[in-house]
Design a protein around this motif. Structure first.
Motif, PDB file in Angstrom:
ATOM      1  N   ILE A  60       0.836  -1.203   0.000  1.00  0.00           N
ATOM      2  CA  ILE A  60       0.000   0.000   0.000  1.00  0.00           C
ATOM      3  C   ILE A  60       0.870   1.251   0.000  1.00  0.00           C
ATOM      4  CG2 ILE A  60      -1.685   1.323   1.340  1.00  0.00           C
ATOM      5  CD1 ILE A  60      -2.673  -1.419   2.447  1.00  0.00           C
ATOM      6  N   LEU A  65      -1.435   3.815  -1.936  1.00  0.00           N
ATOM      7  CA  LEU A  65      -2.849   3.457  -1.874  1.00  0.00           C
ATOM      8  C   LEU A  65      -3.508   3.822  -0.543  1.00  0.00           C
ATOM      9  CD1 LEU A  65      -2.745  -0.058  -3.612  1.00  0.00           C
ATOM     10  CD2 LEU A  65      -3.573   2.100  -4.568  1.00  0.00           C
ATOM     11  N   TRP A  66      -2.801   4.594   0.285  1.00  0.00           N
ATOM     12  CA  TRP A  66      -3.404   5.035   1.543  1.00  0.00           C
ATOM     13  C   TRP A  66      -4.426   6.136   1.271  1.00  0.00           C
ATOM     14  CZ3 TRP A  66      -3.024   1.992   5.453  1.00  0.00           C
ATOM     15  CH2 TRP A  66      -1.852   1.260   5.699  1.00  0.00           C
ATOM     16  N   GLY A 127      -8.660   1.964  -2.079  1.00  0.00           N
ATOM     17  CA  GLY A 127      -7.396   1.957  -1.351  1.00  0.00           C
ATOM     18  C   GLY A 127      -7.609   1.419   0.049  1.00  0.00           C
TER      19      GLY A 127
END
Length: 216
Positions: A60, A65-66, A127
């Protein structure tokens, strides 16, 4: 016919075939894939899932993707597995910590199966986020406004016609495909204009799913 469907589902969970809003889900599932078949029970479930979560968090961070801009004031509801927030007039956000699954990979397979069988309420994985040190997947889904209460007999009839057997209460099993589908109560299956909308599903893959599709 069933072999063709089973083969198609194998291709979807393995990332060989595309599916609506499934690309990022397939990519992460393949990244987490350790070559072992998933199951609903595991002796070292907690240890494995903790290690898997660390691997997932590294991915992540690497892929940015946070998600940190969720408006928590738009809280709608929550269940054992997820929290629901209104995003806009047409979409909701759902935060799921995969508590129903022994692995994050199993949860991602669940999303893929849902998107295949119920594309009108497909999950779009945006996400991930963390709250109180708990990792959550953030998925977007179309908002469904209801026009009547759901008749669970109609849910049963619909699933029976599609090869799923009612095992108990609101849980179902398709023995030919090796798929379990659970928790289909009247808050997870909504009715709008006499059409059923499956908004929250819990899919599991059994050992039979992973058997050679040509075996009989």
């Amino acid at each position: 016919m069933l072999n063709d469907l089973k083969n198609e589902l194998h291709n979807i969970v393995s990332g060989k075939s595309q599916i609506r809003t499934g690309t990022i889900i397939q990519t992460i599932a393949c990244y987490l894939n350790d070559g072992e078949k998933t199951s609903k029970t595991s002796a070292d479930e907690k240890h494995f899932k903790k290690q898997e979560a660390k691997k997932l968090e590294d991915y992540i961070t690497e892929k940015n993707l946070w998600i940190n801009n969720i408006d928590f004031s738009q809280y709608v509801s929550e269940g054992a597995e997820q929290k629901v927030y209104l995003k806009d007039s047409e979409h909701v956000l759902k935060l799921n910590d995969a508590i129903y699954y022994n692995s994050w990979k199993d949860y991602l397979y669940n999303l893929l199966l849902h998107n295949y069988f119920f594309s009108d309420t497909a999950y779009d994985l945006l996400g991930f986020t963390k709250n109180d040190e708990i990792l959550y997947a953030v998925v977007q889904q179309n908002y469904v406004s209801i026009t009547s209460n759901t008749d669970l007999k109609q849910v049963k009839e619909f699933l029976t016609l599609n090869g799923f057997e009612n095992t108990r209460n609101n849980d179902y099993h398709n023995p030919e495909l090796g798929i379990i589908l659970e928790d289909l109560h009247d808050e997870n299956v909504l009715t709008r204009n006499e059409i059923l909308y499956f908004i929250d599903t819990v899919f599991y893959l059994t050992e039979n799913f992973w058997k050679n599709i040509n075996e009989r």
